[in-house]
Design an enzyme around this catalytic site. Structure first.
Site, short mmCIF file in Angstrom:
data_model
loop_
_atom_site.label_atom_id
_atom_site.label_comp_id
_atom_site.label_asym_id
_atom_site.label_seq_id
_atom_site.Cartn_x
_atom_site.Cartn_y
_atom_site.Cartn_z
N ASP A 130 20.91 33.04 -22.76
CA ASP A 130 20.38 31.76 -22.30
C ASP A 130 20.08 31.87 -20.81
OD1 ASP A 130 19.76 29.20 -21.53
OD2 ASP A 130 21.44 28.25 -22.56
N ILE A 160 24.19 24.67 -12.83
CA ILE A 160 25.30 24.18 -13.65
C ILE A 160 25.74 25.24 -14.66
CG2 ILE A 160 24.52 21.79 -13.41
CD1 ILE A 160 23.49 21.97 -16.31
#
Length: 283
Positions: free
Chosen positions: A179, A199
């Site tokens: 990812d 994040i």
């Protein structure tokens, strides 16, 4: 893959749509890298040393990430605004140290939340069943069912509280598992998304909780049998999570949990069950 929805159709047109099948191969390096990325230490030899390796069950979620990505790229929702709402995992049998996993995926449900739609993407294989719930703003209002409510926090005080640290470089390491969204590494991309800095991946945070959770129960993290959690707020690399736990009171032996950072809930509706006889990790 079923293609794009018919012209004039809405989010509900995707319900039941096949997303195809895929076989993903891996060698023992990837589950070791994964264990390190979700918080295992060098002394956790059965998670990071190939001679003793047991693969963490949540590793399969990195192998199956293609399914929600396929749905987004096919035009079911705006990938710039959709967010990962909830993750569920049921383990059917242990993963080998290396090998390949055959998977199939489909959209099992599309829920109408009014201002948004929620797409449930289910991935199945001989090793696991996993469901991504994807929250897509602007996709609702088509007259469909709202879907099940989220699990509520128990009204009693927690049975235990764990502190789960995250590392400043954890998102940079985890993204190597597949990812590679810029939101997790590039400060400018994070700012464009309304975040002050990059994040953590939600799946990294959720998996990171399972290691100390297993240890607190006298279980091995590789014996995880079921896992569920809702991503309520972002976590930043370096944050310390306070994880409250409750025994769920059923015969399943599951534990309920909620994670917070500085009083803000970041994972809600958490539930985990470890299925094998209790054992401690090798140190």
């Amino acid at each position: 893959m079923g293609g794009r929805p018919p012209t004039g159709g809405g989010a509900h047109e995707w319900q039941g749509r096949s997303l195809g099948a895929r076989t993903v191969a891996y060698d023992e390096t990837r589950p070791i890298l994964y264990a390190l990325a979700v918080g295992a230490g060098a002394s956790d030899l059965d998670l990071v040393f190939e001679e003793r390796l047991r693969v963490l069950p949540t590793f399969v979620l990195t192998l199956a990430q293609w399914a929600p990505d396929v749905l987004g790229s096919a035009g079911a929702f705006d990938v710039r605004t959709a967010v990962h709402g909830t993750q569920r995992l049921r383990v059917l049998k242990p993963l080998p140290r290396s090998g390949s996993v055959e998977m199939s995926a489909r959209v099992t449900d599309v829920w109408d939340k009014g201002s948004a739609a929620v797409f449930d993407v289910a991935v199945q294989s001989e090793y696991f069943e996993a469901t991504w719930s994807l929250f897509a703003p602007g996709g609702g209002g088509f007259g469909g069912e709202r879907g099940p409510s989220s699990r509520r926090r128990p009204e009693t005080g927690p049975d235990g509280v764990l502190t789960v640290p995250t590392a400043s470089g954890q998102a940079a390491l985890y993204r190597l598992l597949g990812d590679r969204h810029h939101l997790h590494i590039d400060p400018e991309a994070a700012k464009a998304a309304g975040m002050p800095r990059p994040i953590m991946h939600g799946l990294c945070t959720l998996a990171a909780v399972t290691l100390p959770l297993a240890e607190s129960l006298g279980a091995h993290p590789a014996d995880l049998a079921e896992l569920e959690g809702r991503f309520a707020a972002p976590v930043f690399p370096g944050d310390a999570l306070q994880v409250s736990t409750w025994r769920d009171g059923s015969e399943s032996g599951a534990v309920l949990f909620e994670a917070a950072v500085d009083g803000t809930t970041v994972i809600s509706g958490g539930r985990a069950r470890f299925g094998a006889p209790p054992s401690r990790r090798t140190r």
